[in-house]
Scaffold this motif. Sequence first.
Motif, mmCIF file in Angstrom:
data_model
loop_
_atom_site.group_PDB
_atom_site.id
_atom_site.type_symbol
_atom_site.label_atom_id
_atom_site.label_comp_id
_atom_site.label_asym_id
_atom_site.label_seq_id
_atom_site.Cartn_x
_atom_site.Cartn_y
_atom_site.Cartn_z
ATOM 1 N N LYS A 96 0.839 -1.203 0.000
ATOM 2 C CA LYS A 96 0.000 0.000 0.000
ATOM 3 C C LYS A 96 0.872 1.251 0.000
ATOM 4 O O LYS A 96 0.582 2.230 -0.701
ATOM 5 N N ARG A 97 1.948 1.224 0.776
ATOM 6 C CA ARG A 97 2.861 2.371 0.791
ATOM 7 C C ARG A 97 3.505 2.560 -0.580
ATOM 8 O O ARG A 97 3.618 3.686 -1.087
ATOM 9 N N LEU A 98 3.896 1.456 -1.210
ATOM 10 C CA LEU A 98 4.519 1.543 -2.525
ATOM 11 C C LEU A 98 3.531 2.034 -3.574
ATOM 12 O O LEU A 98 3.914 2.730 -4.513
ATOM 13 N N PHE A 99 2.279 1.647 -3.441
ATOM 14 C CA PHE A 99 1.248 2.112 -4.356
ATOM 15 C C PHE A 99 1.209 3.627 -4.392
ATOM 16 O O PHE A 99 1.044 4.250 -5.448
ATOM 17 N N THR A 100 1.394 4.216 -3.232
ATOM 18 C CA THR A 100 1.440 5.671 -3.137
ATOM 19 C C THR A 100 2.775 6.203 -3.642
ATOM 20 O O THR A 100 2.837 7.128 -4.454
ATOM 21 N N ALA A 101 3.870 5.596 -3.177
ATOM 22 C CA ALA A 101 5.204 6.099 -3.500
ATOM 23 C C ALA A 101 5.505 6.019 -4.992
ATOM 24 O O ALA A 101 6.202 6.878 -5.542
ATOM 25 N N GLN A 102 4.983 5.018 -5.660
ATOM 26 C CA GLN A 102 5.245 4.841 -7.095
ATOM 27 C C GLN A 102 4.351 5.707 -7.969
ATOM 28 O O GLN A 102 4.445 5.673 -9.182
ATOM 29 N N GLY A 103 3.469 6.451 -7.351
ATOM 30 C CA GLY A 103 2.608 7.343 -8.121
ATOM 31 C C GLY A 103 1.354 6.691 -8.655
ATOM 32 O O GLY A 103 0.573 7.312 -9.379
ATOM 33 N N CYS A 104 1.113 5.412 -8.300
ATOM 34 C CA CYS A 104 -0.090 4.721 -8.792
ATOM 35 C C CYS A 104 -1.352 5.464 -8.362
ATOM 36 O O CYS A 104 -2.343 5.529 -9.103
ATOM 37 N N ILE A 105 -1.287 6.001 -7.158
ATOM 38 C CA ILE A 105 -2.467 6.645 -6.593
ATOM 39 C C ILE A 105 -2.846 7.915 -7.347
ATOM 40 O O ILE A 105 -3.966 8.416 -7.220
ATOM 41 N N ALA A 106 -1.933 8.434 -8.147
ATOM 42 C CA ALA A 106 -2.244 9.642 -8.915
ATOM 43 C C ALA A 106 -3.302 9.383 -9.973
ATOM 44 O O ALA A 106 -4.057 10.282 -10.334
ATOM 45 N N CYS A 107 -3.354 8.152 -10.465
ATOM 46 C CA CYS A 107 -4.295 7.828 -11.540
ATOM 47 C C CYS A 107 -5.343 6.804 -11.137
ATOM 48 O O CYS A 107 -6.265 6.540 -11.907
ATOM 49 N N HIS A 108 -5.191 6.211 -9.962
ATOM 50 C CA HIS A 108 -6.105 5.132 -9.566
ATOM 51 C C HIS A 108 -6.629 5.354 -8.152
ATOM 52 O O HIS A 108 -5.849 5.528 -7.214
#
Length: 1022
Positions: A889-901
């Motif tokens: 979950k932290r990586l999902f944010t750190a990798q920028g995934c959360i910007a589009c999803h």
Amino acid sequence: MKSKFPTTSSFLSIGAATVGMGISCVDAVPEGFEIHEFAGPPNVEYPTGVSAAANGDLYISSDKNGSLGHRESFGKVLVAKDTDGDGKADAFKDFVPSVNSPRGGHFVHGTLYLIHPPYLTSYRDTDGDGVADQEKQLVKGFGWGIEHPRGADHTTNGVRMGIDGWLYVAVGDFGMPDAVGADGKHVTLQGGGVARIRPDGSELEIYASMTRNLYDLAISPYLDLFSRDNTNDGKGWNTRFHHFTELANFGYPRLYKNFADEAARSLDDYGGGSGTGGLYLHEPGFPGTFGDRVYTCDWTTGNVYDHPMTPDGATFVAKQEVFQTLPRALDIDVDGFSHLYLADWRNGGFDFAGPDAKIGMIQQVTAPGETPASYQDVTKVDDGELVKLLASRSGVQRMEAQREILQRGSKKSIASAVYTICKNQDLPLYGRVAAVFTYKQLLGAESAAGLVDLSHDATIREFALRALADRKSELENAPIELFAAALDDAAPRVRLQAAIGLARFPQARSKEFATPLLTATARWATDGVEDDGVQRLVHTGIKALVQIGNVDACLAAIDINSQREIALRALQEIGGETAVDGLILKLKNTTDNQVRLELINCLARLYHQEKPWDLESWWSTRPDDRGPYYEPVEWSATAKIKTAIEQNFGALPISLQNEAMQNLSKNRIKISDLNLGEVDPLVIALAAPRLDESQLGMLKDAALNPKLDWAKKLELYRAMERGPDHLVLPTKLIVLAHWSEQKDAPQSARDAVSDFINDTQRFGEVDVLKELAAGSQDRESTLAWKALLTVLKSPLSKQDAKQKVQKAIDSNPKEIGFFHAIAELGLVGFGPQIEAGLKSDNHQLIEAARAAQVSGNAKVASGGKVGDLPAGEVEKFALEHHGDAAEGKRLFTAQGCIACHATSMEEAQKGPYLGAAGSKFTRDYLIESILDPGKVVAQGFRTVVFNMKDGSTQMGFITGEADGVISLRDLTGQSSQIKRSDVREQSELTTSMMPQGLANQLTLDEFANLIEYLSSLTQKGG
């Protein structure tokens, strides 16, 4: 070359697993069933639908275009035969050698009724050579086909005949721009639903409306219709399981979000998925109750489901069980010998995969321990035996018997024998129902007397009423009084048919019949609309009142407390100047504040009308769902409605003024355009299209008020976006920083904080964030630094933005918020800054630096980098190693995934919704989608290219469209808006907008953690 398919002897029993085309079917069919391959490439490929003839021949629609291709003559319908009885097709013939976009069909009594949008056509082989030589176009204008930019995608997909002789059609939300039947009748439907038409192409009409993208229909022996709908890609309309009854409006996209109480309820919401084929199986030869059940298919989850159901008033309570898992479950049908056929699209995407690809498979399912149906050829039995077959346990046999009876004509002896079955209370209900509708089709309007007599039998009354009013062209002998009396019947299903039937009679428009319907509907509502069975009755009663359209009866009912709500609900849909004038007069004369509020609310609904459809545009996969209209426009009565609201609003007490204000806003009326006198300034600010500085400050103070409920706080926060540009960011920062410390903050508030940190808009706000980080309180500084560090770490941000952040970091920041942000985000790589902090003379700064150091030491990942390893090795590792979902979950944010999803329905919806990723997609699919995002791009998530009228080009993923403005998100996650009126041309790319290599810098362990997190997301939605 050795076939990858199982051999003809490869039967699958319980406990075994089938492997075909390199994809395994993990779950076997239930105990007592066997499954084996019936047909596959190269003989059968790209199957879009199957229809089993009674004799076991299988008609297969094949379309190499898939749903998004545009090539001419790329489809056909072939017939597959098992001539030696070994359970595998061994003879193949092109029944319709060339046809564009073949979809679902129904083969009945020698005729194939085929949907190939925008057409419905019947095909017959009259010379016995296996190729159709007679065809008749029954409808044109059923959605769009390959000429549409998306291809034959959200179009009209499936057709199935009911025992009432109607062809029921599954209409996707391309709708019916101008559908024309063979009799010249024109029908328009904006949006999805169910249409029906007679087999000769006459009497086309809408049966149910406002669904999303139906693919198929299942029809029970009792004429209940069911379908598994599709999601709207993360905006809250999930995979819904519908029970269709006539007049039902399911609310997509206008009602389901903000006016859900006005829509017919679905039986269930199954979260993510893509509903495809459906079948109501009513056949012998299956264990337990499996032979009397609804089955649905889902492309995304890869499952065929069965749905045990129990009656609930006018509808049902449904369950869902996995019957069989397939790579891409697509369709299901049954023949007259209890052979089930399952079609799947294995190895396929949304378009032609090339000449060497092997796409699709058809499998056959049987139950060897049971006694199967044994179809009798209806053309070879005498009249007496033929009529007896109407009571067969086999639904396939009953349908064939009925069609043969109708073909032989309305002989007196046959009609009399059929009627005897109708009357025979010792026969099963399904047989009597088949006989009732055979009798009706045999005699037409002349059947009325017999059907009236049957209505005295409570067991068959529902079906006698339905048959009496079944065709508007045959009502002359049907007594409307019978329907009015049946509104008081003890059985909810009879009452349902009474309301539907009344709406079909032209003479029901008189007050004599409108008033009893209004009275009955209000009475039904007292049983509690929280019960789904009651709600369906009340919903149908209101829709029937709208069809009848008697304004005077509804206006009179406003004065009756128990009927007022129903009357107003009907009036707001009937509309028109007469209704508006009557409502305004009632408003002027009432002294009751509650009545005044309800009248204002009804007028608010009538303030706008739906903009007439241009019959060309489509609202996309994620349309404006604010409701109650898709495109509201003012009309001739708007001015008088506005005046009436302004003149009467002030007479409401403050508590009711707030409620009225909310309803005005919900109906998309600009509050700033109304002169409402002295109104709470906070309410005005919330409704204002733009905020001044004082209003923004007022919203901020209110959002920080601990006594205010969180729903209101979030509403205030969202409204801040309309403030002065230079003040929005710092104001949001203050509010969210405060919320981040509140222990009672709900998930929606925490999502707002996360969205702020990860919004790609921050990429262009680095300078302002640096100032705020340096000059704010610790909690605001922490939030600002979290945003800055996210810009630095995001693979999506541009180099100049990263350099600005890095420069600020290289100066060894002295803000406590900097170290708090590092610790809370779990980041590493800030050793020099932490060392400098530890040497500070500020005790609080030292403690913050120490916390950042401890956090960093705990975040040590192992394994080679994804970008340095072969994709196969990475995929194997991620499949075999289950990681840490919390770290993922932290990586999902750190990798920028959360910007589009988004991963929660409470978050602002951006690009493809992933909150249901774990339930929608297999682990290998998730891995492949990240490593090779362009391989299979889900429908609705493709990159859209807009060629603008000024010569420029805009490109991105459509996140929404409202009021003529399209919201886009580009490949860096940046949001933008364009006006629909400025677009010259719109097209789609087949490639993914997701950049390649986003996971390249992750270690294998980190990649496994990310996959674990995605697999854990099983919320409903998308």
